[in-house]
Design a protein around this motif. Structure first.
Motif, PDB file in Angstrom:
ATOM      1  N   PRO A  29      41.177  29.000  62.527  1.00 23.27           N
ATOM      2  CA  PRO A  29      40.904  28.625  63.922  1.00 23.27           C
ATOM      3  C   PRO A  29      41.174  29.771  64.898  1.00 23.27           C
ATOM      4  CG  PRO A  29      42.313  27.004  62.878  1.00 23.27           C
ATOM      5  CD  PRO A  29      42.224  28.155  61.947  1.00 23.27           C
ATOM      6  N   LEU A  30      42.222  30.564  64.599  1.00 25.36           N
ATOM      7  CA  LEU A  30      42.511  31.701  65.492  1.00 25.36           C
ATOM      8  C   LEU A  30      41.352  32.690  65.487  1.00 25.36           C
ATOM      9  CD1 LEU A  30      46.263  32.654  65.017  1.00 25.36           C
ATOM     10  CD2 LEU A  30      45.143  31.704  67.032  1.00 25.36           C
ATOM     11  N   PHE A  31      40.814  32.908  64.288  1.00 22.54           N
ATOM     12  CA  PHE A  31      39.683  33.831  64.156  1.00 22.54           C
ATOM     13  C   PHE A  31      38.483  33.315  64.956  1.00 22.54           C
ATOM     14  CE2 PHE A  31      35.861  35.197  61.803  1.00 22.54           C
ATOM     15  CZ  PHE A  31      36.004  36.577  61.929  1.00 22.54           C
ATOM     16  N   ILE A  32      38.251  32.001  64.823  1.00 24.06           N
ATOM     17  CA  ILE A  32      37.129  31.409  65.565  1.00 24.06           C
ATOM     18  C   ILE A  32      37.376  31.547  67.074  1.00 24.06           C
ATOM     19  CG2 ILE A  32      35.956  29.208  66.093  1.00 24.06           C
ATOM     20  CD1 ILE A  32      36.350  28.497  63.106  1.00 24.06           C
ATOM     21  N   GLY A  33      38.641  31.300  67.470  1.00 24.90           N
ATOM     22  CA  GLY A  33      39.006  31.438  68.885  1.00 24.90           C
ATOM     23  C   GLY A  33      38.772  32.854  69.378  1.00 24.90           C
ATOM     24  N   LEU A  35      36.801  35.015  68.121  1.00 26.93           N
ATOM     25  CA  LEU A  35      35.355  35.258  68.119  1.00 26.93           C
ATOM     26  C   LEU A  35      34.731  34.732  69.416  1.00 26.93           C
ATOM     27  CD1 LEU A  35      33.940  36.508  65.626  1.00 26.93           C
ATOM     28  CD2 LEU A  35      32.943  34.272  65.207  1.00 26.93           C
ATOM     29  N   MET A  36      35.207  33.547  69.823  1.00 26.69           N
ATOM     30  CA  MET A  36      34.682  32.951  71.060  1.00 26.69           C
ATOM     31  C   MET A  36      35.051  33.815  72.263  1.00 26.69           C
ATOM     32  SD  MET A  36      35.636  29.038  70.128  1.00 26.69           S
ATOM     33  CE  MET A  36      35.117  28.137  71.546  1.00 26.69           C
ATOM     34  N   ILE A  40      32.569  35.915  74.765  1.00 29.71           N
ATOM     35  CA  ILE A  40      32.577  35.761  76.231  1.00 29.71           C
ATOM     36  C   ILE A  40      32.773  37.119  76.901  1.00 29.71           C
ATOM     37  CG2 ILE A  40      33.887  34.789  78.178  1.00 29.71           C
ATOM     38  CD1 ILE A  40      34.491  32.379  76.293  1.00 29.71           C
ATOM     39  N   LEU A  41      33.760  37.878  76.374  1.00 30.47           N
ATOM     40  CA  LEU A  41      34.052  39.178  76.992  1.00 30.47           C
ATOM     41  C   LEU A  41      32.869  40.140  76.872  1.00 30.47           C
ATOM     42  CD1 LEU A  41      37.775  39.723  75.921  1.00 30.47           C
ATOM     43  CD2 LEU A  41      36.883  39.052  78.163  1.00 30.47           C
ATOM     44  N   VAL A  42      32.243  40.141  75.692  1.00 31.52           N
ATOM     45  CA  VAL A  42      31.075  41.027  75.501  1.00 31.52           C
ATOM     46  C   VAL A  42      29.960  40.615  76.453  1.00 31.52           C
ATOM     47  CG1 VAL A  42      29.214  41.613  73.873  1.00 31.52           C
ATOM     48  CG2 VAL A  42      31.587  41.675  73.125  1.00 31.52           C
ATOM     49  N   ALA A  43      29.773  39.281  76.562  1.00 31.46           N
ATOM     50  CA  ALA A  43      28.707  38.789  77.435  1.00 31.46           C
ATOM     51  C   ALA A  43      28.971  39.175  78.885  1.00 31.46           C
ATOM     52  CB  ALA A  43      28.590  37.279  77.296  1.00 31.46           C
ATOM     53  N   PHE A 247      39.737  22.487  68.372  1.00 32.88           N
ATOM     54  CA  PHE A 247      39.523  21.750  69.622  1.00 32.88           C
ATOM     55  C   PHE A 247      40.474  22.281  70.703  1.00 32.88           C
ATOM     56  CE2 PHE A 247      40.462  18.152  72.467  1.00 32.88           C
ATOM     57  CZ  PHE A 247      39.178  17.892  72.925  1.00 32.88           C
ATOM     58  N   GLY A 248      41.748  22.474  70.300  1.00 32.24           N
ATOM     59  CA  GLY A 248      42.755  22.968  71.248  1.00 32.24           C
ATOM     60  C   GLY A 248      42.394  24.353  71.765  1.00 32.24           C
ATOM     61  N   ILE A 249      42.021  25.224  70.842  1.00 35.56           N
ATOM     62  CA  ILE A 249      41.694  26.609  71.231  1.00 35.56           C
ATOM     63  C   ILE A 249      40.461  26.623  72.139  1.00 35.56           C
ATOM     64  CG2 ILE A 249      40.810  28.811  70.317  1.00 35.56           C
ATOM     65  CD1 ILE A 249      42.730  28.408  67.931  1.00 35.56           C
ATOM     66  N   GLN A 250      39.498  25.777  71.793  1.00 35.33           N
ATOM     67  CA  GLN A 250      38.262  25.725  72.592  1.00 35.33           C
ATOM     68  C   GLN A 250      38.578  25.256  74.015  1.00 35.33           C
ATOM     69  OE1 GLN A 250      35.333  23.275  70.760  1.00 35.33           O
ATOM     70  NE2 GLN A 250      33.630  24.320  71.713  1.00 35.33           N
ATOM     71  N   THR A 251      39.446  24.220  74.083  1.00 30.71           N
ATOM     72  CA  THR A 251      39.824  23.707  75.402  1.00 30.71           C
ATOM     73  C   THR A 251      40.551  24.792  76.194  1.00 30.71           C
ATOM     74  OG1 THR A 251      40.130  21.595  74.311  1.00 30.71           O
ATOM     75  CG2 THR A 251      40.946  21.750  76.556  1.00 30.71           C
ATOM     76  N   LEU A 252      41.456  25.481  75.505  1.00 34.72           N
ATOM     77  CA  LEU A 252      42.239  26.534  76.161  1.00 34.72           C
ATOM     78  C   LEU A 252      41.330  27.643  76.677  1.00 34.72           C
ATOM     79  CD1 LEU A 252      45.349  26.942  76.457  1.00 34.72           C
ATOM     80  CD2 LEU A 252      45.169  28.608  74.619  1.00 34.72           C
ATOM     81  N   ILE A 253      40.384  28.032  75.821  1.00 37.91           N
ATOM     82  CA  ILE A 253      39.449  29.089  76.234  1.00 37.91           C
ATOM     83  C   ILE A 253      38.625  28.602  77.421  1.00 37.91           C
ATOM     84  CG2 ILE A 253      37.368  30.367  75.512  1.00 37.91           C
ATOM     85  CD1 ILE A 253      38.623  30.516  72.707  1.00 37.91           C
TER      86      ILE A 253
END
Lengths: 433, 300
Positions: A29-33, A35-36, A40-43, A247-253
């Motif tokens: 999940p950290l890796f996925i986070g 990556l997200m 975002i930063l690259v975009a 879910f938590g990481i996505q919400t946090l992001i």
């Protein structure tokens, strides 16, 4: 029977206590986070501000370009008397690019040029070409005395309101397809990951000969069942942690980068007000659709198909694990088990397109493919009886498969130093030991 | 009889693993189950431990037909170390105790007792993989006897052990045996058989070929060999023709007597001619010799 709980407990704890389990469970999940966040930063960084000059000899594109400004792209429509050659020399002082529109034949519009010191990104180029095409098209239509507004209206897609069983449906198809595909794909992956884990566990007990001691205390059937259930619980536990963490990481992001994400959405949506309205409407419909999916049904179905699909295949992997004496045998013996899993994922891509077809029906009834295929169909609100029948068949087949596998397992696990082929497995199935 | 094996046969595909094997084991004794590879020892043990069912024949345990409930009164230690390499010693013993139906407290009590007895307290939190072969064998042995079985089946228990650890395990076997445990000891190492076992069962090619007390079997297969020691050098020519000289030293001789003369008659003759005899003893065949002789006889 009492032994089963101890075997399950050992299989479960010996795996979840491993450092590698903790690492994978937390790192995925950290890796996925990350990556997200990275995306975002690259975009954000890649969409630097651009100012583009438009030198229009026809004077027909002024209105279009003046209304085309976006958060990161500004168009400057030039009205001075300098020639294009003068502009070509100096435009880089103030602008990133220069669009030159000479006097053109609208029916054969050639000669429009864009000058810049580096290539434009795809998004900017699309905005410009869309705008140019739009103006040229309208001009041609006007020259031919067509009603431009009418044609534009006619070009809009005709919306169809879906009413299924007297219930209004909103925007489900694309979202259902996506959701079903993800669910089916996850089950496909887990069947492989945890099925292989069972196979390795069984094979390890055989090669270390611990099975010879265990078999004097517990019936091999319970040893196999305990391993399958124990590892299945490891799978559910791991997937559960992943779901919560992701879910938590996505919400946090979402909270941390709320401003940036909103900016990105603005940048990516076309600067046309009507189109923006359509986008907002689509998002609302999707959210509404997501709520109406009966998330509980999907969630519970996922748990059921994940677990019993896993049991169905893990039993086969356990039988294979008991038969192999070295790693070279693994590939040849696992092939017939893995082919139906791979076939399921192929069928799933067809089923997502046509969830009510006979192929979809039968593929979601046959236990070899039902865990993957049925999971992909459920978001389409298929009939309850179909799902219950499919679940019943899978449940009975899983129990049957555990029984069949245990017949092979009880002999395979105690057979040493012999290269086993399918002929032997078939004999073991019927042998009286 | 504590364990009675009656006419057991077992066939695997084309191979007759056991053919009409019968024997009985008395309670409280140590039996050696001997035989070359492929003799059927492991199959027999697996039938007693109920991993396999016989094609025909019956096994009686303590007077009852062998049932699932008897498994808790049998302890089996295979030759290969049957341990989970990545588990800690304490967890491993706890798991085995649970599979033997002990409550958590009972299990802890037993484990504490044996780890103290075998002086392995400090290894309790170590993983099996970190232990030496000898240490692993001790853990394996504790796991086998945790439930204090009435019948202990050991397959090559001293394999790979250094002399000190061998003695520890040997003493533990004797102690268990003194406390009433019957031991069935499967091995190829004949020196252990003579030292430990009171009785043997010899198997070859799925059949029982010999059974009985070690001393009786030795008597049965003796070759009338004697060693006589003298106080000075002797001449071979003084021995009668009924005596075959097997080996001669400066002050001793090994002879084989024919059926026409016994040792008393020979000694009388020697004393009569004034030979200075200082010692006489009968040479019995070792179990190893009997084993080789019997196996070769069948294979020929």
């Amino acid at each position: 029977m009492n032994h089963l709980k101890y075997i399950i407990y050992r299989e479960f704890t010996s795996r979840v206590k491993k450092k590698s389990f903790l690492l994978v469970t937390i790192l995925v999940p950290l890796f996925i986070g990350l990556l997200m966040i990275g995306t975002i930063l690259v975009a954000i960084n890649s969409t630097g501000k651009m100012t583009i000059a438009v030198k229009d000899e026809t004077k027909l594109f002024e209105d279009k370009f003046r209304g085309l400004d976006q958060k990161n792209i500004t168009f400057h429509y030039i009205l001075d008397s300098k020639t294009i050659d003068d502009w070509k020399q100096n435009y880089t002082n103030d602008y990133n690019a220069l669009i030159y529109i000479p006097i053109i034949d609208m029916e054969n519009p050639k000669g429009i040029t864009c000058f810049s010191d580096k290539p434009l990104d795809f998004h900017t180029e699309t905005i410009i070409t869309d705008a140019l095409s739009d103006v040229v098209r309208n001009q041609v239509l006007m020259q031919k005395n067509y009603d431009v507004d009418l044609i534009q209206k006619l070009e809009e897609k005709i919306p169809i309101e879906m009413v299924i069983n007297n219930e209004k449906q909103t925007g489900r198809n694309s979202l259902s397809g996506g959701f079903g595909y993800i669910a089916g794909f996850l089950i496909y992956m887990f069947l492989f990951i945890y099925g292989t884990m069972v196979m390795r566990g069984v094979s390890e007990e055989k090669t270390t000969r611990i099975i010879e001691v265990l078999a004097t205390m517990v019936k091999p059937f319970y040893l196999m069942l305990g391993k399958i259930i124990g590892i299945g619980m490891v799978g559910l536990f791991q997937v559960g942690i992943w779901a919560v963490l992701i879910f938590g990481i996505q919400t946090l992001i979402g909270l941390l980068f709320a401003g940036q994400i909103s900016d990105m959405q603005n940048v990516q949506s076309v600067g046309n007000y009507e189109q923006a309205q359509v986008s907002v409407q689509m998002i609302n419909e999707s959210i509404e659709a997501l709520n109406s999916f009966s998330l509980i049904r999907i969630f519970l179905s996922f748990i059921f198909y994940f677990f019993f699909g896993y049991v169905f295949y893990a039993a086969q992997f356990a039988a294979i694990g008991s038969a192999v004496t070295d790693d070279t045998d693994v590939q040849s013996l696992t092939l017939p088990v893995t082919i139906p899993i791979i076939l399921s994922i192929v069928l799933m891509s067809v089923v997502v397109e046509q969830p009510y077809s006979p192929v979809a029906f039968w593929a979601s009834m046959i236990p070899f493919s039902s865990p993957v295929v049925m999971m992909a169909r459920i978001p389409y609100d298929i009939n309850w009886w179909e799902q219950i029948l499919s679940m019943f068949i899978l449940l009975i087949s899983s129990i049957g498969m555990v029984y069949i596998a245990s017949r092979v397992y009880r002999i395979g696990i105690l057979t040493q130093g012999k290269k086993v082929q399918f002929k032997e497995l078939w004999k073991w199935l019927w042998a009286k030991y | 009889m504590f364990l009675q094996v009656n006419n057991i046969s077992k066939q695997f595909e084309d191979k007759q693993a056991l053919a009409d094997v019968s024997f009985s084991i008395e309670a409280g004794k140590i039996y050696g189950l001997l035989g070359p590879n492929g003799a059927g020892k492991t199959t027999l043990i697996r039938i007693i431990t109920q991993i396999f069912y016989p094609d025909s024949g019956t096994v009686f345990f303590d007077g009852e037909p062998l049932l699932n409930k008897h498994l808790n009164q049998i302890g089996y230690m295979p030759e290969e170390r049957g341990l989970y390499k990545k588990m800690k010693v304490g967890e491993h013993l706890q798991y085995f105790a649970q599979l033997r139906n002990f409550s958590k407290n009972e299990a802890k009590e037993r484990i504490d007792f044996y780890i103290k007895k075998f002086e392995i307290e400090s290894w309790l939190n170590k993983e099996i993989v970190d232990l030496s072969k000898g240490m692993q064998q001790k853990v394996q042995f504790i796991a086998t006897i945790l439930h204090r079985p009435k019948l202990l089946i050991l397959d090559e228990p001293f394999s790979g052990l250094d002399p000190i650890n061998s003695e520890v395990i040997k003493d533990a076997i004797f102690e268990l045996n003194n406390n009433g445990t019957t031991v069935l000891f499967s091995t190829h190492r004949m020196e252990n058989v003579e030292e430990i076992c009171s009785d043997i069962i010899l198997m070859n090619q799925g059949k029982k070929i010999l059974e009985g007390k070690v001393s009786d079997i030795k008597q049965q297969f003796k070759n009338n060999l004697y060693r006589i020691n003298f106080s000075k050098a002797i001449e071979v020519s003084i021995f009668p023709v009924d005596v075959e000289i097997q080996e001669k030293g400066l002050d001793f001789i090994v002879i084989k007597l024919s059926e026409h003369i016994n040792i008393t008659q020979l000694l009388k003759k020697l004393i009569d001619i004034g030979m200075p005899i200082v010692g006489v003893h009968e040479i019995l065949p070792s179990i190893h010799q009997i084993f080789i002789q019997q196996v070769n006889k069948i294979e020929k």
